[in-house]
Design a protein around this motif. Structure first.
Motif, mmCIF file in Angstrom:
data_model
loop_
_atom_site.group_PDB
_atom_site.id
_atom_site.type_symbol
_atom_site.label_atom_id
_atom_site.label_comp_id
_atom_site.label_asym_id
_atom_site.label_seq_id
_atom_site.Cartn_x
_atom_site.Cartn_y
_atom_site.Cartn_z
ATOM 1 N N ALA A 83 6.215 -9.403 10.370
ATOM 2 C CA ALA A 83 7.377 -10.064 9.776
ATOM 3 C C ALA A 83 6.964 -10.955 8.613
ATOM 4 O O ALA A 83 7.634 -11.024 7.582
ATOM 5 C CB ALA A 83 8.108 -10.886 10.838
ATOM 6 N N ASP A 84 5.817 -11.632 8.785
ATOM 7 C CA ASP A 84 5.328 -12.547 7.749
ATOM 8 C C ASP A 84 4.955 -11.807 6.475
ATOM 9 O O ASP A 84 5.183 -12.277 5.366
ATOM 10 C CB ASP A 84 4.099 -13.282 8.282
ATOM 11 C CG ASP A 84 4.212 -14.782 8.065
ATOM 12 O OD1 ASP A 84 5.292 -15.228 7.644
ATOM 13 O OD2 ASP A 84 3.236 -15.494 8.320
ATOM 14 N N ALA A 85 4.362 -10.625 6.638
ATOM 15 C CA ALA A 85 3.863 -9.884 5.483
ATOM 16 C C ALA A 85 4.974 -9.390 4.579
ATOM 17 O O ALA A 85 4.778 -9.201 3.373
ATOM 18 C CB ALA A 85 3.022 -8.696 5.965
ATOM 19 N N ARG A 274 -4.568 -5.726 2.414
ATOM 20 C CA ARG A 274 -3.559 -6.054 1.401
ATOM 21 C C ARG A 274 -2.297 -6.675 2.004
ATOM 22 O O ARG A 274 -1.516 -7.297 1.300
ATOM 23 C CB ARG A 274 -3.183 -4.792 0.623
ATOM 24 C CG ARG A 274 -4.331 -4.232 -0.222
ATOM 25 C CD ARG A 274 -3.875 -3.020 -1.004
ATOM 26 N NE ARG A 274 -4.950 -2.495 -1.832
ATOM 27 C CZ ARG A 274 -4.826 -1.430 -2.630
ATOM 28 N NH1 ARG A 274 -3.658 -0.797 -2.698
ATOM 29 N NH2 ARG A 274 -5.857 -1.016 -3.345
ATOM 30 N N LEU A 275 -2.083 -6.478 3.311
ATOM 31 C CA LEU A 275 -0.879 -7.007 3.959
ATOM 32 C C LEU A 275 -1.138 -8.423 4.472
ATOM 33 O O LEU A 275 -1.038 -8.698 5.674
ATOM 34 C CB LEU A 275 -0.437 -6.089 5.094
ATOM 35 C CG LEU A 275 0.068 -4.712 4.684
ATOM 36 C CD1 LEU A 275 0.376 -3.869 5.919
ATOM 37 C CD2 LEU A 275 1.310 -4.841 3.808
ATOM 38 N N MET A 276 -1.473 -9.337 3.567
ATOM 39 C CA MET A 276 -1.757 -10.705 3.959
ATOM 40 C C MET A 276 -0.464 -11.411 4.358
ATOM 41 O O MET A 276 0.496 -11.442 3.588
ATOM 42 C CB MET A 276 -2.412 -11.457 2.790
ATOM 43 C CG MET A 276 -2.858 -12.859 3.145
ATOM 44 S SD MET A 276 -3.380 -13.813 1.694
ATOM 45 C CE MET A 276 -4.732 -12.817 1.100
ATOM 46 N N PRO A 277 -0.402 -11.980 5.575
ATOM 47 C CA PRO A 277 0.806 -12.699 5.985
ATOM 48 C C PRO A 277 1.102 -13.868 5.051
ATOM 49 O O PRO A 277 0.200 -14.434 4.425
ATOM 50 C CB PRO A 277 0.456 -13.194 7.393
ATOM 51 C CG PRO A 277 -0.647 -12.305 7.855
ATOM 52 C CD PRO A 277 -1.417 -11.946 6.635
ATOM 53 N N ALA A 278 2.373 -14.253 4.991
ATOM 54 C CA ALA A 278 2.773 -15.338 4.096
ATOM 55 C C ALA A 278 2.034 -16.627 4.418
ATOM 56 O O ALA A 278 1.662 -17.377 3.512
ATOM 57 C CB ALA A 278 4.287 -15.561 4.193
ATOM 58 N N ARG A 279 1.800 -16.911 5.705
ATOM 59 C CA ARG A 279 1.145 -18.167 6.075
ATOM 60 C C ARG A 279 -0.278 -18.236 5.513
ATOM 61 O O ARG A 279 -0.735 -19.302 5.086
ATOM 62 C CB ARG A 279 1.144 -18.355 7.592
ATOM 63 C CG ARG A 279 0.347 -17.325 8.376
ATOM 64 C CD ARG A 279 0.441 -17.598 9.878
ATOM 65 N NE ARG A 279 -0.382 -16.684 10.637
ATOM 66 C CZ ARG A 279 -0.008 -15.467 10.998
ATOM 67 N NH1 ARG A 279 1.203 -15.033 10.674
ATOM 68 N NH2 ARG A 279 -0.812 -14.689 11.688
ATOM 69 N N VAL A 280 -0.974 -17.092 5.495
ATOM 70 C CA VAL A 280 -2.338 -17.063 4.952
ATOM 71 C C VAL A 280 -2.302 -17.169 3.432
ATOM 72 O O VAL A 280 -3.107 -17.880 2.819
ATOM 73 C CB VAL A 280 -3.075 -15.786 5.399
ATOM 74 C CG1 VAL A 280 -4.462 -15.716 4.766
ATOM 75 C CG2 VAL A 280 -3.180 -15.735 6.917
#
Length: 297
Positions: A83-85, A274-280
């Protein structure tokens, strides 16, 4: 029992282990402590297993509870990551687990725990300050910040800053032992050894030459090296940003200022590709901006 139909109960279980109490888990989930406790009781009844040792002061997971946590927690984190990504509103939620070198963490801790978290109220931050190279995947870290060149070829690494290195010593030590003029003179001074994986790290100059410090004291964190240098125990090899204040106020003196040392990168390490979560992504951007400001002073 179909666990996939009980994500709310599983979240209550996982948060209870992560936070150490039903009350803290309830606050994290926006529930009441009694509802979390009842969810755990129902889960135990369904699984026919005791998941926690309960007392008035402590909440300790049983062996069965830890086994369930080790299998379920990564699945729930995976759902959060998915969900974050793809989140487009710039927000981030959930637990952010971070490993950072101790001295870099000392410089950034205040801004991370105030301005960064204030800007993202949906985030919780677990910050481990250690020079040890954690196993990002096995130990469940979202991102690790490391000084130097990582050996984890299966992970994604990205440099975010270039750190100048310096040799420093206390004025008292230099008054006692004399100021070195050449790198060879360092052998006549007590040198502090930085221990990495039980081995003393070499000191490398910008021209590619290096020397192996042979002092009597070896320490495995930048914080310990800085403290020992301030106490006059020996000459330390440290990042300039971690001792800039000490240099400015005269508590430490740069040794061999005419001989530039090899710079080292500060890198982010994670396993998201490449699918770095938004928090990271948000944390990385924040740390990059903070380091840029620190290094420009």
């Amino acid at each position: 029992m179909n666990l996939l139909n009980n994500t709310t109960t599983l979240l209550a279980f996982v948060r209870s282990i992560e936070t150490g109490s039903f009350s803290a888990a309830a606050r994290a989930l926006g529930l009441t402590p009694s509802s979390v406790s009842k969810s755990i009781t129902r889960l135990e009844a369904e699984l026919r297993a005791k998941l926690f040792h309960r007392s008035t002061r402590h909440l300790q997971p049983t062996e069965e509870g830890l086994a369930l946590f080790e299998r379920v927690a990564p699945l729930l984190r995976g759902l959060e990551d998915a969900a974050d990504a793809i989140r487009t509103d710039g927000d981030a939620r959930g637990l952010l687990r971070v490993s950072m070198p101790g001295e870099i963490g000392r410089l950034l801790q205040n801004s991370l725990t105030t301005r960064f978290l204030d800007a993202h109220p949906g985030l919780r931050l677990d910050l481990s300050l250690s020079d040890r190279h954690v196993d990002v995947i096995r130990e469940g870290y979202d991102v690790a910040f490391r000084i130097g060149y990582p050996a984890d070829s299966d992970l994604t690494a990205h440099p975010i800053a270039t750190l100048a290195m310096v040799l420093v010593a206390s004025p008292a030590l230099l008054s006692r032992c004399g100021m070195p003029v050449t790198p060879e003179d360092l052998r006549n001074l007590p040198m502090l050894r930085y221990l990495f994986e039980s081995r003393s790290a070499a000191i490398t100059f910008a021209d590619g030459t290096s020397m192996q410090p042979n002092g009597r004291v070896g320490l495995d964190t930048g914080a310990a090296l800085r403290a020992a240098a301030l106490a006059g125990v020996g000459v330390a090899h440290l990042t300039r940003c971690s001792v800039q204040h000490d240099l400015d106020c005269g508590a430490l003196v740069q040794v061999l200022p005419s001989r530039r040392l090899q710079d080292l990168p500060l890198q982010t390490i994670h396993a998201f590709g490449r699918l770095m979560p938004a928090r990271v992504r948000l944390l990385t951007d924040f740390v990059t901006a903070e380091m840029r400001q620190l290094l420009s002073v």
